[in-house]
Design a protein around this motif. Structure first.
Motif, PDB file in Angstrom:
ATOM      1  N   CYS A 529       0.807  -1.217   0.000  1.00  0.00           N
ATOM      2  CA  CYS A 529       0.000   0.000   0.000  1.00  0.00           C
ATOM      3  C   CYS A 529       0.844   1.272   0.000  1.00  0.00           C
ATOM      4  N   GLY A 530       2.139   1.147  -0.249  1.00  0.00           N
ATOM      5  CA  GLY A 530       3.002   2.328  -0.268  1.00  0.00           C
ATOM      6  C   GLY A 530       3.130   2.916  -1.652  1.00  0.00           C
ATOM      7  N   ASP A 531       4.292   3.484  -1.932  1.00  0.00           N
ATOM      8  CA  ASP A 531       4.573   4.104  -3.219  1.00  0.00           C
ATOM      9  C   ASP A 531       5.373   3.136  -4.080  1.00  0.00           C
ATOM     10  N   PHE A 585     -13.491   2.398  -7.657  1.00  0.00           N
ATOM     11  CA  PHE A 585     -12.807   1.682  -6.594  1.00  0.00           C
ATOM     12  C   PHE A 585     -13.722   1.603  -5.368  1.00  0.00           C
ATOM     13  N   VAL A 586     -13.904   0.380  -4.855  1.00  0.00           N
ATOM     14  CA  VAL A 586     -14.746   0.165  -3.680  1.00  0.00           C
ATOM     15  C   VAL A 586     -13.930  -0.598  -2.649  1.00  0.00           C
ATOM     16  N   ALA A 587     -13.829  -0.053  -1.431  1.00  0.00           N
ATOM     17  CA  ALA A 587     -13.056  -0.686  -0.368  1.00  0.00           C
ATOM     18  C   ALA A 587     -13.882  -0.774   0.897  1.00  0.00           C
ATOM     19  N   GLY A 591      -9.621  -3.593   3.381  1.00  0.00           N
ATOM     20  CA  GLY A 591      -9.551  -3.737   1.930  1.00  0.00           C
ATOM     21  C   GLY A 591      -9.085  -2.483   1.216  1.00  0.00           C
ATOM     22  N   ILE A 592      -8.897  -1.383   1.967  1.00  0.00           N
ATOM     23  CA  ILE A 592      -8.398  -0.158   1.358  1.00  0.00           C
ATOM     24  C   ILE A 592      -6.940  -0.293   0.933  1.00  0.00           C
ATOM     25  N   THR A 593      -6.212  -1.287   1.462  1.00  0.00           N
ATOM     26  CA  THR A 593      -4.768  -1.359   1.197  1.00  0.00           C
ATOM     27  C   THR A 593      -4.434  -1.498  -0.287  1.00  0.00           C
ATOM     28  N   PRO A 594      -5.020  -2.438  -1.051  1.00  0.00           N
ATOM     29  CA  PRO A 594      -4.699  -2.447  -2.481  1.00  0.00           C
ATOM     30  C   PRO A 594      -5.366  -1.303  -3.234  1.00  0.00           C
ATOM     31  N   ILE A 595      -6.521  -0.879  -2.744  1.00  0.00           N
ATOM     32  CA  ILE A 595      -7.286   0.145  -3.451  1.00  0.00           C
ATOM     33  C   ILE A 595      -6.571   1.488  -3.428  1.00  0.00           C
ATOM     34  N   ILE A 596      -5.922   1.833  -2.319  1.00  0.00           N
ATOM     35  CA  ILE A 596      -5.268   3.137  -2.254  1.00  0.00           C
ATOM     36  C   ILE A 596      -4.093   3.196  -3.225  1.00  0.00           C
ATOM     37  N   ARG A 626      -4.690  10.559   4.326  1.00  0.00           N
ATOM     38  CA  ARG A 626      -3.977  10.513   3.040  1.00  0.00           C
ATOM     39  C   ARG A 626      -4.953  10.509   1.877  1.00  0.00           C
ATOM     40  N   LEU A 627      -6.034   9.772   2.010  1.00  0.00           N
ATOM     41  CA  LEU A 627      -7.038   9.730   0.947  1.00  0.00           C
ATOM     42  C   LEU A 627      -7.675  11.092   0.739  1.00  0.00           C
ATOM     43  N   ALA A 628      -8.018  11.774   1.849  1.00  0.00           N
ATOM     44  CA  ALA A 628      -8.635  13.099   1.732  1.00  0.00           C
ATOM     45  C   ALA A 628      -7.666  14.085   1.090  1.00  0.00           C
ATOM     46  N   ARG A 629      -6.392  13.997   1.441  1.00  0.00           N
ATOM     47  CA  ARG A 629      -5.395  14.913   0.892  1.00  0.00           C
ATOM     48  C   ARG A 629      -5.183  14.699  -0.609  1.00  0.00           C
TER      49      ARG A 629
END
Length: 790
Positions: A529-531, A585-587, A591-596, A626-629
């Protein structure tokens, strides 16, 4: 042989056409039409499989095609060229629509004079295992395959070790040598002739003819050269027939050809005289040339990638995995051929009946849709065993295990006795001009004999390492990582940062990838889920599951900064389709880890997307800040504790062309998404699962069945209370596995016959419908039997 390449008759010069098209800004060469009447692109018109770019780097020479035109018509060659992994695999898989009958046809028609020479020698090369249609092919393959099984090949191991040791002995103190002329040509040919059962007194003569056969079939010799090639091939044909007749007089000896002669009275209509003659000649080339070229390519690659060479010198257990990665990166067989038996399509491109296909495995093995960072050599690559260098399906190379044995033994010898060996700098690598086989004609290496390890420690000559002929390297070799940081990401969720202990860069990965962490008795899969561009570390997020199997509790309660773990991967069964018009994208929860990572990629590449993130409450939802940003205007958050829930049916009420839905989360969310997308195009919904009950068997609800293994002819009984994987292992068949719950895809095997009861959470609907693969850890037979291509 020369490398002269002349345009097809009546065709304008490719380079000039392409240059003119590019200068005018039009990507299409309107002066050329493919057999369906469509204009040929300038890149396709310029493609030259005998030119230096293709010979030196076939995958690089076709990068443009994989990106823009994965299936194209080459007017220069008169073939349709197939370049992407899934398309190449699909052609290999369907040997009815795509017949192998032209695999040994001359790719360059010979002159009348050269054909007259072949006729004068009675040349009658016909059907062999590589160019034969069904049902004859499978009957003969099954009749003749026993000598190729790992059990039978074990009898050749001592010969290979002796030959390799003797050849290295000859030059160990020289300090400089051309490995091709001194060893890499000679050893595989000698092994091939012994494997075939050729008498010792005939070996020297048959050695002289093998290169001529390659040029005859896959090369582009000039008209003058064709006569010389035909003369050599004709003599090769005659002499191989004489050797075969000698074997017939006494077929009691070891070897594949005596084995076939002994089987002939039992199956005279299957194993005919002409068939044995053709196999005698083709077998010498097939068993010799591919191994010689593969080993030459592997040694060049490893010596150019010095760090990885030093890794296998320090840890020879890495050698089997290194062999698979070298076969993927630079296999000996660049391309193979098929002909369409009916109007069809490949990758959405219409292919007319009678079309000839050049299916380029070298390009497929560098397809970034299949392999992350495909142009990097990584001997720990988890997916290297999926390469297509030996083909795929019912025509997969019978001799692949013999080649693996030879390559592993040669690497064992070199890494033990000449770990300080290096390439001679500034040498020029040249290749025999042909479409299908590739390896340097010379490979010069040098070393300081005073540093030879055996001078100070003769005991190293007594070391003996096992060879791996069963493909267990498909799992990849774990690498060591250390825990750099542990950060609280949300209530019950920690983010773990992992790095190489020596500061080396980690392999590249793509959004949707996961890694396997191995610690204590646990092996668990976690999405990255990183860069992806930051190769200094990997990041995963782990939620504590109080009623789980113990892995997450270990991470939360025992894992500490500085701990050393083993990591396998990355692998990607949840890959973003780059051709989608838009992503939804639905998490749910963790489950947000691959989605982000997918959303980050979509934003970086300017793709259209939206994110729907569901959780219980703000404090339990990872990565919200991080998602909001980074995705504020694309993000919608649903918190059930606050009364906001995702209305899945409303979100997906209207199917949209080119829109793909990627989802990861709890099973109830995925079930709702599947129900809501039933009226969408097939495979519009792509999901990753984190829970499964697929590994649980209730013998009162299951039935027993048999599994037949097509490559060995062995039949394994699978009881009602046992998985296919467990039954295979009990029978001594090594199938790699990991999660054993139908989640990770490691235990996948190809299916030849029978209906599969799919219970995995890896395959798509379309893949299940094809019925040509299964996960042995959980899936079963619908009926009484299955046939697997292993």
């Amino acid at each position: 042989m020369g490398s002269v390449s002349s345009p097809a008759a009546g065709a304008p010069e490719n380079a000039a056409t392409a240059a003119s098209a590019r200068a005018g800004g039009c990507p299409v060469d309107h002066s050329r039409l493919d057999p369906t009447g469509r204009p040929v692109s300038a890149d396709a018109a310029a493609f030259d499989p005998f030119g230096p770019a293709y010979l030196e780097d076939p995958a690089g020479a076709l990068r443009w095609a994989r990106e823009k035109e994965p299936v194209f018509y080459s007017p220069e060659l008169g073939y349709w060229v197939v370049t992407r992994y899934e398309d190449v695999k699909a052609v290999f898989r369907d040997n009815v629509t795509f017949s192998p009958s032209i695999a040994l046809e001359k790719i360059t028609p010979f002159s009348d004079e050269a054909n007259a020479v072949l006729k004068a020698h009675g040349y009658a090369m016909n059907r062999t295992l590589v160019n034969e249609d069904e049902p004859a092919h499978m009957l003969r393959r099954r009749a003749l395959q026993e000598p190729f099984t790992p059990e039978q090949l074990a009898h050749h191991e001592e010969l290979v070790r002796r030959l390799v040791r003797e050849h290295v002995d000859r030059f160990i103190d020289a300090g400089k040598v051309d490995l091709v002329s001194e060893m890499l040509f000679e050893v595989p040919l000698t092994v091939a002739l012994h494997f075939l059962g050729v008498p010792e007194e005939d070996m020297a003569t048959l050695r002289r003819y093998s290169v001529a056969h390659t040029v005859n079939t896959w090369g582009r010799p000039s008209p003058e050269e064709q006569v010389a090639v035909a003369e050599a091939v004709g003599k090769f044909w005659q002499y191989s027939g004489e050797v075969l007749e000698k074997m017939r007089r006494d077929p009691s000896g070891p070897g594949w050809m005596p084995y076939g002669i002994r089987k002939q009275p039992q199956m005279p209509d299957v194993i005919t005289d002409s068939y044995l003659h053709s196999m005698m000649m083709a077998g010498i080339v097939a068993a010799h040339e591919t191994t010689a070229l593969a080993t030459t390519n592997a040694l060049r690659l490893l010596l150019e990638n010095r760090g990885q060479w030093e890794e296998i010198c320090a840890d020879p257990s890495l050698i089997p995995a290194a062999v698979e990665e070298c076969l993927r990166f630079s296999g000996p067989i660049v391309a193979w051929r098929r002909i369409a038996t009916a109007d069809t399509e490949i990758g959405g491109v219409p292919i007319p009946k009678g079309a000839k296909l050049l299916i380029v495995q070298a390009s497929a093995n560098h397809d970034e849709r299949q392999f992350d960072d495909p142009d990097a050599l990584d001997i720990r690559r988890d997916t290297a065993g999926g390469h297509l260098s030996f083909g795929y399906g019912s025509h997969q190379c019978l001799g692949k295990h013999l080649a693996r044995m030879e390559m592993q033994i040669m690497l064992q010898e070199f890494t033990t006795r000449l770990p300080h060996m290096r390439l001679v700098p500034d040498q020029e690598f040249t290749y025999l001009p042909n479409t299908s086989f590739r390896g340097p004609e010379h490979l010069w290496v040098q070393w300081d004999p005073e540093q030879n390890p055996e001078r100070t420690d003769p005991s190293i000559l007594d070391r003996r390492l096992e060879v791996d002929l069963r493909g267990s390297t498909r799992r990849g070799v774990p690498r060591t990582v250390t825990v750099r940081r542990i950060d609280r990401e949300a209530d019950g969720i920690v983010r773990i940062t992992l790095a190489d202990p020596d500061g080396r860069l980690l392999p590249k990965w793509s959004p949707g990838s996961h890694v396997d962490l191995l610690f204590d008795e646990y092996s668990r899969q976690y999405s990255l889920c990183g860069d992806p561009d930051d190769r200094s570390c990997y990041q995963i997020a782990v939620r504590k599951e109080t009623d789980g199997r113990g892995g997450s509790r270990y991470v939360h309660e025992r894992l500490a900064v500085g701990d050393v773990l083993r990591l396998r991967g990355p692998r990607n069964h949840f890959r973003l389709d780059p051709d989608a018009r838009r992503y939804v994208f639905v998490a749910g929860g963790i489950g947000i880890t691959p989605i982000i990572a997918m959303a980050d990629h979509a934003r970086r590449t300017g793709r259209d997307y939206e994110i729907h993130y569901c959780g219980r409450s703000t404090d339990t939802m990872a990565f919200l800040d991080r998602l909001a940003r980074d995705h504020g205007d694309r993000l919608t958050v649903y918190r059930s504790a606050e009364g906001t829930r995702l209305d899945v049916a409303a979100l997906l009420a209207e199917p949209a062309e080119g829109v793909l839905v990627y989802a990861c989360g709890p099973q109830r969310l995925l079930d709702a998404l599947e129900e809501a997308t039933r009226h969408w195009p097939e495979d519009a919904l792509r999901v990753e699962h984190f829970t499964s009950d697929a590994g649980t068997l209730d013998p009162t609800k299951e039935h027993a069945f048999d599994v037949r293994l097509s490559e060995s002819g062995v039949t394994v009984h699978v009881p009602a209370d046992q998985t296919v994987l467990a039954a295979l292992r009990s029978a001594g068949v090594d199938v790699p596995s990991d999660c054993e719950e139908g989640l990770c895809g490691t235990c996948e095997v190809p299916v030849a016959e029978g209906e599969v009861d799919h219970r995995d959470l890896v395959l798509t609907k379309a893949e299940r419908a094809r019925g040509d693969r299964m996960m042995t850890c959980c899936s079963r037979a619908c009926g009484k039997a299955l046939t697997l291509r292993i």
